[in-house]
Design a protein around this motif. Structure first.
Motif, PDB file in Angstrom:
ATOM      1  N   UNK A 100       7.926   7.596   6.378  1.00  9.11           N
ATOM      2  CA  UNK A 100       6.409   7.732   6.552  1.00  9.11           C
ATOM      3  C   UNK A 100       6.332   9.051   5.756  1.00  9.11           C
ATOM      4  N   UNK A 101       6.806  10.082   6.011  1.00  7.94           N
ATOM      5  CA  UNK A 101       6.503  11.358   5.391  1.00  7.94           C
ATOM      6  C   UNK A 101       6.738  11.235   3.851  1.00  7.94           C
ATOM      7  N   UNK A 102       7.672  10.452   3.550  1.00  9.14           N
ATOM      8  CA  UNK A 102       7.855  10.239   2.011  1.00  9.14           C
ATOM      9  C   UNK A 102       6.871   9.379   1.333  1.00  9.14           C
ATOM     10  N   UNK A 103       6.299   8.507   2.150  1.00  9.29           N
ATOM     11  CA  UNK A 103       5.170   7.765   1.491  1.00  9.29           C
ATOM     12  C   UNK A 103       4.141   8.587   1.125  1.00  9.29           C
ATOM     13  N   UNK A 104       3.905   9.634   2.392  1.00 13.07           N
ATOM     14  CA  UNK A 104       2.583  10.668   2.232  1.00 13.07           C
ATOM     15  C   UNK A 104       2.859  11.467   1.049  1.00 13.07           C
ATOM     16  N   UNK A 105       4.055  12.064   0.812  1.00  9.49           N
ATOM     17  CA  UNK A 105       4.581  12.967  -0.058  1.00  9.49           C
ATOM     18  C   UNK A 105       5.587  12.603  -0.881  1.00  9.49           C
ATOM     19  N   UNK A 106       5.547  11.532  -1.820  1.00  8.43           N
ATOM     20  CA  UNK A 106       6.613  11.127  -2.600  1.00  8.43           C
ATOM     21  C   UNK A 106       7.602  12.139  -3.422  1.00  8.43           C
ATOM     22  N   UNK A 124      -3.273   4.640   9.556  1.00  8.38           N
ATOM     23  CA  UNK A 124      -2.586   3.246   9.891  1.00  8.38           C
ATOM     24  C   UNK A 124      -1.581   2.807   9.083  1.00  8.38           C
ATOM     25  N   UNK A 125      -0.482   2.484   9.602  1.00 14.34           N
ATOM     26  CA  UNK A 125       0.874   2.155   8.899  1.00 14.34           C
ATOM     27  C   UNK A 125       0.850   0.688   8.733  1.00 14.34           C
ATOM     28  N   UNK A 126       1.162  -0.116   7.828  1.00 10.24           N
ATOM     29  CA  UNK A 126       1.097  -1.420   7.675  1.00 10.24           C
ATOM     30  C   UNK A 126       2.638  -1.691   7.422  1.00 10.24           C
ATOM     31  N   UNK A 127       3.433  -2.247   8.128  1.00  5.02           N
ATOM     32  CA  UNK A 127       4.810  -2.482   7.910  1.00  5.02           C
ATOM     33  C   UNK A 127       5.035  -3.916   7.167  1.00  5.02           C
ATOM     34  N   UNK A 128       5.460  -3.701   5.709  1.00  2.00           N
ATOM     35  CA  UNK A 128       5.366  -4.962   5.085  1.00  2.00           C
ATOM     36  C   UNK A 128       6.517  -5.860   5.357  1.00  2.00           C
ATOM     37  N   UNK A 142      15.795  11.614   4.570  1.00  2.00           N
ATOM     38  CA  UNK A 142      15.818  10.059   5.000  1.00  2.00           C
ATOM     39  C   UNK A 142      17.249   9.726   4.504  1.00  2.00           C
ATOM     40  N   UNK A 143      17.879   9.914   3.548  1.00  2.00           N
ATOM     41  CA  UNK A 143      19.296   9.480   2.939  1.00  2.00           C
ATOM     42  C   UNK A 143      20.131   9.870   3.991  1.00  2.00           C
TER      43      UNK A 143
END
Lengths: 273, 282
Positions: A15-21, B33-37, A30-31
């Motif tokens: 989730x953190x990586x999604x926010x800060x790619x 909100x997290x949407x798990x795909x 993560x790895x």
């Protein structure tokens, strides 16, 4: 991650990586987390395989589940659990070979006409609760229902047979619970219902239960013999009721009676003085 | 949540996946909100145990006394309990997807089934199911149709058309398939089993256009040969009456079901809703 909750940790890093790619640290963590989770799952799988090899199915199942907790997408663990479970019904008696001798009344009608089915419907409705309860493992409930049904329809072979099965199952259950006298009562009721086709396994179970009860009373008698001869005599007699051929008990009973007689005569002599 | 599920998961009914993942029942402005795909935990495994799905088994409804007869009031109280306590009544095909690992199920998922095909299901249970939007499966033994107490084809067509009720097979004659008949050899026994399995399948397909994928064993009893014949006839699910609930790894052709009896009070009913098995999996 430190307390082994790799799945939760991996999700947080993802989730953190999604926010800060662009964050390299998140990517690396993560790895690392995923790698640690995979290694932990692999170790658990190896332990599960070993447990299964040793025949400890419950422990194997728990280890596979733990592997899935760490790595939910681990298909090896998932498949192994399914395989274990598929083998279990045979082990637990859920699936048995075909039983012999269905009664005539419930003979299958393989034609498409419904009158025969309609005729048996009433019986089925009355009989079904007792049979379903038996299959649900509620043996006492099944016995009650089937006894009630047999009062109305004493000719029902299906009811009689299922009642016998229910007594047998309840007897075995009581044996496992250590309630041996109750077990024996139920096993003997099962045998009475068998009529002319005795089940050798049932006969052996009854014999074994009798011997165990005989031994239990014998041991109790030995324990009280030093302090209470009358009680010991009673217990040895009880042992012989269940296991009449036990010569050890017979001998002990005779000895104890003799001791009681001697004691009585000594006490009688003292009283006279 | 339903609109988000429709947009991102292509199915508004999967809203519960968003709700469960985020621990909330609604999307709030300004809140992440997290949407798990993809399903994060399709098999329902948690560090303190794993998900199990109870299948409840009813027979008939009415006011007369009897172990197998549930009063309409009792059933109403039971479905009300499910609705008020966040139990999610699912369909058997959803359970099948859970068993194969294809799709997760909501926590507290429950399946409702009705055996034999009594008309009282239409009269008493169906209106309540419609009221709550609860799907269910009726397991019909096809020789029963035409009997005084049985569902009619018209009633079954109506229930199927509602989209809530699924009609599946429960054999042709409701004979206990685990027993051989006297002097019945292997060949004839297997042939009889094939008839008991095939006839309901074909009839339900022709009369109701219901594909047969599940089967309830008469008296809840099965043996290795019965299960084998079911598998050969391409059934995917078989339900017994061995009590308990079903984890993802349960064998699909011998699923456990808990019977609901006429004398079950609400506490007994609650006791049969085993939706989680506690086990330390850390």
């Amino acid at each position: 991650m430190r307390d082994g909750r790799w799945r939760e940790a991996a999700l947080d890093w993802e989730l953190l990586l999604l926010l800060r790619p662009d964050n390299k640290e998140y990517e690396e963590n993560l790895a690392i987390t995923r790698n640690s989770a995979h290694n932990a799952a692999t170790a658990l799988l190896a332990s599960a395989v070993e447990a299964r090899r040793q025949g400890d199915i419950d422990r194997a199942a728990t280890l596979y589940l733990r592997a899935l907790n760490v790595e939910p997408q681990n298909t090896t663990a998932a498949q192994a659990l399914r395989q274990l479970e598929q083998e279990r019904p045979r082990n637990n008696g859920l699936l048995q070979p075909p039983k012999a001798n269905a009664p005539d009344k419930l003979r299958a009608n393989t034609s498409d006409a419904s009158p025969v089915a309609t005729a048996s419907t009433a019986e089925r409705m009355e009989l079904e609760p007792g049979i379903m309860l038996y299959n649900q493992g509620d043996f006492e409930g099944s016995i009650q229902m089937l006894q009630e049904y047999l009062q109305r329809a004493p000719q029902s072979e299906q009811a009689r047979k299922t009642l016998g099965d229910a007594y047998l199952a309840l007897g075995n259950k009581r044996l496992q619970e250590g309630r041996k006298e109750e077990a024996l009562v139920n096993l003997e009721k099962a045998r009475k219902l068998q009529g002319k086709r005795p089940n050798p396994e049932l006969s052996r179970a009854i014999q074994s239960a009798r011997k165990q009860l005989g031994d239990d009373y014998y041991q109790q008698g030995l324990r009280v013999q030093r302090t209470n001869l009358n009680e010991a005599v009673r217990l040895f007699q009880k042992a012989l009721e269940y296991d009449p051929g036990n010569t050890q008990v017979t001998t002990r009973l005779q000895q104890t009676r003799k001791m009681q007689e001697n004691l009585d005569s000594i006490q009688g002599g003292e009283d006279k003085r | 949540m339903r609109s988000l599920a429709a947009t991102f998961l292509h199915d508004p009914e999967r809203y519960w996946e968003l709700a469960d993942f985020n621990g909330t029942t609604s999307a709030e402005p300004g809140k992440l909100l997290v949407i798990p795909l993809q399903p994060m935990n399709p098999l329902g495994i948690f560090r303190d145990g794993y998900q199990t799905v109870p299948i409840l088994c009813y027979h008939r409804f009415g006011t007369r006394d009897g172990k197998m007869v549930v009063t309409p009031d009792a059933f109403a109280a039971q479905v009300e309990f499910l609705a008020r306590n966040d139990y999610r009544v699912i369909r058997l095909p959803d359970l099948l997807k859970f068993l194969s690992g294809e799709r997760p199920l909501p926590r507290r998922a429950v399946v409702l089934t009705f055996d034999d095909g009594y008309a009282s299901v239409y009269q008493y249970a169906y209106p309540l199911l419609k009221q709550h939007g609860f799907p269910a499966t009726v397991f019909l033994y096809t020789d029963f149709v035409g009997a005084k107490d049985a569902l009619t084809w018209k009633q079954m067509e109506e229930m199927v058309a509602s989209g809530l009720i699924d009609i599946q097979g429960h054999s042709k004659t409701h004979t206990n398939l685990s027993y051989r008949l006297p002097d019945e050899d292997d060949k004839h026994y297997r042939a009889r089993l094939d008839t008991e399995v095939r006839v309901p399948r074909d009839l339900l397909k022709s009369r109701l256009h219901q594909p047969a994928y599940s089967f309830a064993y008469p008296y809840g009893d099965a043996n290795t040969i019965v299960v084998e014949r079911l598998a050969r006839a391409d059934y995917q699910l078989g339900v017994t009456v061995h009590p308990g609930a079903n984890a993802f790894f349960s064998y699909p052709l011998t699923l456990r079901r808990s019977m609901i009896f006429g004398d079950d009070d609400i506490d007994a009913f609650k006791g049969k809703l085993q939706v989680f098995r506690q086990l330390d999996l850390q």
